[in-house]
Write a protein that holds these residues in place. Structure first.
Motif, short mmCIF file in Angstrom:
data_model
loop_
_atom_site.label_atom_id
_atom_site.label_comp_id
_atom_site.label_asym_id
_atom_site.label_seq_id
_atom_site.Cartn_x
_atom_site.Cartn_y
_atom_site.Cartn_z
N GLU A 64 60.75 58.88 -11.71
CA GLU A 64 61.71 58.96 -12.81
C GLU A 64 60.98 59.64 -13.96
O GLU A 64 59.93 59.16 -14.39
N THR A 65 61.50 60.76 -14.43
CA THR A 65 60.82 61.50 -15.48
C THR A 65 61.82 62.19 -16.39
O THR A 65 62.92 62.54 -15.96
N SER A 66 61.41 62.37 -17.62
CA SER A 66 62.18 63.20 -18.55
C SER A 66 61.32 64.38 -18.98
O SER A 66 61.60 65.01 -20.01
N ALA A 104 55.63 74.19 -6.61
CA ALA A 104 56.95 74.77 -6.37
C ALA A 104 57.98 73.80 -6.94
O ALA A 104 57.83 72.58 -6.82
N VAL A 105 59.01 74.34 -7.56
CA VAL A 105 60.12 73.55 -8.06
C VAL A 105 61.34 73.94 -7.25
O VAL A 105 61.71 75.12 -7.19
N ASP A 106 61.93 72.96 -6.60
CA ASP A 106 63.06 73.21 -5.70
C ASP A 106 62.77 74.37 -4.74
O ASP A 106 63.57 75.28 -4.56
N GLN A 107 61.58 74.33 -4.17
CA GLN A 107 61.09 75.24 -3.14
C GLN A 107 60.88 76.68 -3.59
O GLN A 107 60.88 77.60 -2.78
N GLU A 108 60.70 76.85 -4.90
CA GLU A 108 60.36 78.17 -5.43
C GLU A 108 59.06 78.06 -6.21
O GLU A 108 58.92 77.17 -7.07
N ALA A 109 58.12 78.97 -5.96
CA ALA A 109 56.83 78.94 -6.65
C ALA A 109 57.05 78.90 -8.15
O ALA A 109 57.94 79.56 -8.69
N ALA A 110 56.22 78.09 -8.83
CA ALA A 110 56.40 77.90 -10.26
C ALA A 110 55.05 77.77 -10.96
O ALA A 110 54.09 77.25 -10.40
N GLU A 111 55.01 78.23 -12.19
CA GLU A 111 53.83 78.07 -13.05
C GLU A 111 53.99 76.76 -13.83
O GLU A 111 55.07 76.18 -13.89
N LEU A 127 61.85 72.00 -15.94
CA LEU A 127 62.28 71.14 -14.84
C LEU A 127 63.75 70.76 -14.92
O LEU A 127 64.18 69.84 -14.24
N ARG A 128 64.52 71.45 -15.72
CA ARG A 128 65.95 71.13 -15.86
C ARG A 128 66.59 70.90 -14.51
O ARG A 128 66.60 71.79 -13.67
N ASN A 129 67.11 69.72 -14.33
CA ASN A 129 67.87 69.35 -13.13
C ASN A 129 67.12 69.58 -11.82
O ASN A 129 67.75 69.68 -10.77
#
Length: 81
Positions: A21-23, A54-61, A66-68
């Motif tokens: 659980e995070t905001s 990765a965020v929702d299976q896409e590489a991310a820095e 992290l919206r949604n």
């Protein structure tokens, strides 16, 4: 949010996945929250130059929002030979 850990990150944390659980507004903020969870988490995220995400299976820095987001994965850089 589902958080997945691969390779030595999984070994240091002691789990391959957890529900969090995070905001946290960004990936970097999430990492800071995770570091505070346990000694294993702190050790896993000690050297961020050795961690990819990765965020929702896409590489991310680390500055990625992290919206949604439903899933974040952390893994070491891939090397080939």
């Amino acid at each position: 949010m589902r958080v997945l850990y691969f390779a030595w990150l999984r070994e240091r944390i002691g789990a391959g996945r957890e529900e969090v659980e995070t905001s946290a507004p960004t990936l970097a903020a999430l990492v800071e929250e995770l570091r505070a969870r346990s000694e294993g988490h702190a050790l896993a995220f000690d050297d961020l130059s050795a961690v990819r995400a990765a965020v929702d299976q896409e590489a991310a820095e680390l500055d990625a929002p992290l919206r949604n987001a439903r899933e974040v994965a952390f893994f070491p850089p891939v090397t080939g030979g």
